[in-house]
Enzyme design. Structure first.
Site, mmCIF file in Angstrom:
data_model
loop_
_atom_site.group_PDB
_atom_site.id
_atom_site.type_symbol
_atom_site.label_atom_id
_atom_site.label_comp_id
_atom_site.label_asym_id
_atom_site.label_seq_id
_atom_site.Cartn_x
_atom_site.Cartn_y
_atom_site.Cartn_z
ATOM 1 N N GLY A 27 -4.868 -2.189 1.570
ATOM 2 C CA GLY A 27 -4.258 -2.065 0.247
ATOM 3 C C GLY A 27 -5.258 -1.540 -0.763
ATOM 4 O O GLY A 27 -5.411 -2.100 -1.847
ATOM 5 N N HIS A 28 -5.944 -0.460 -0.374
ATOM 6 C CA HIS A 28 -6.940 0.135 -1.252
ATOM 7 C C HIS A 28 -7.268 1.554 -0.799
ATOM 8 O O HIS A 28 -6.838 1.997 0.245
ATOM 9 C CB HIS A 28 -8.227 -0.708 -1.278
ATOM 10 C CG HIS A 28 -8.900 -0.808 0.047
ATOM 11 N ND1 HIS A 28 -8.701 -1.878 0.888
ATOM 12 C CD2 HIS A 28 -9.760 0.020 0.695
ATOM 13 C CE1 HIS A 28 -9.416 -1.710 1.985
ATOM 14 N NE2 HIS A 28 -10.062 -0.553 1.896
ATOM 15 N N ARG A 29 -8.056 2.229 -1.620
ATOM 16 C CA ARG A 29 -8.679 3.495 -1.261
ATOM 17 C C ARG A 29 -10.128 3.393 -1.691
ATOM 18 O O ARG A 29 -10.555 2.344 -2.187
ATOM 19 C CB ARG A 29 -7.975 4.689 -1.899
ATOM 20 C CG ARG A 29 -7.949 4.691 -3.409
ATOM 21 C CD ARG A 29 -7.092 5.850 -3.928
ATOM 22 N NE ARG A 29 -6.792 5.709 -5.323
ATOM 23 C CZ ARG A 29 -7.352 6.433 -6.290
ATOM 24 N NH1 ARG A 29 -8.256 7.362 -5.994
ATOM 25 N NH2 ARG A 29 -7.018 6.246 -7.547
#
Length: 131
Positions: free
Chosen positions: A44-46
């Site tokens: 749930g990230h970059r």
């Protein structure tokens, strides 16, 4: 954008040898693996700098990726597959099989300031049902 590669594999009577080389830029700085993850969502990230290469060594999992322009879902079902996530690829992994082992290779060490958790505004978040 995230890209799925078929890794070079050499097969003989002694088994298979699969090679990971020249896949992500720079030098490998970090290696970790995820296992016994269940059906829940991970990530749930970059990133700002880090490139990551994902290889499901055993079992299978699903990876959702969004680079701000395109959304794609990948099924990792073979240790011959390698999904490369560029820094701008916001991603979620889920639907881990009970025997899944997901190897992640990165060209950066862990740095909490390299993570961007907010999804892109255009995200359909097709993985939301997994959370």
């Amino acid at each position: 954008m995230a890209k799925l590669y078929e890794l070079k594999t050499f097969t003989s009577g002694n088994g298979n040898l699969t090679v990971f080389e020249e896949i992500i830029p720079g030098v490998i700085q970090r290696v970790f693996y995820i296992y016994e993850a269940g059906q829940g969502a991970r990530a749930g990230h970059r990133h700002i700098r880090a490139w990551n290469a994902l290889i499901c060594l055993n079992g299978s999992c699903r990876v959702y990726s969004n680079n701000g322009e395109e959304e794609t879902t990948f099924q990792l079902t073979s240790p011959r597959q390698c999904l490369v996530l560029e820094p701008e690829d916001w991603h979620i992994m889920d639907e881990f099989s009970s025997d899944a082992i997901l190897l992640v290779v990165s060209n950066e060490t862990y740095d909490k300031d390299d993570y961007i958790y907010e999804p892109y505004p255009n995200s359909r978040l097709i993985m939301a049902d997994s959370e």
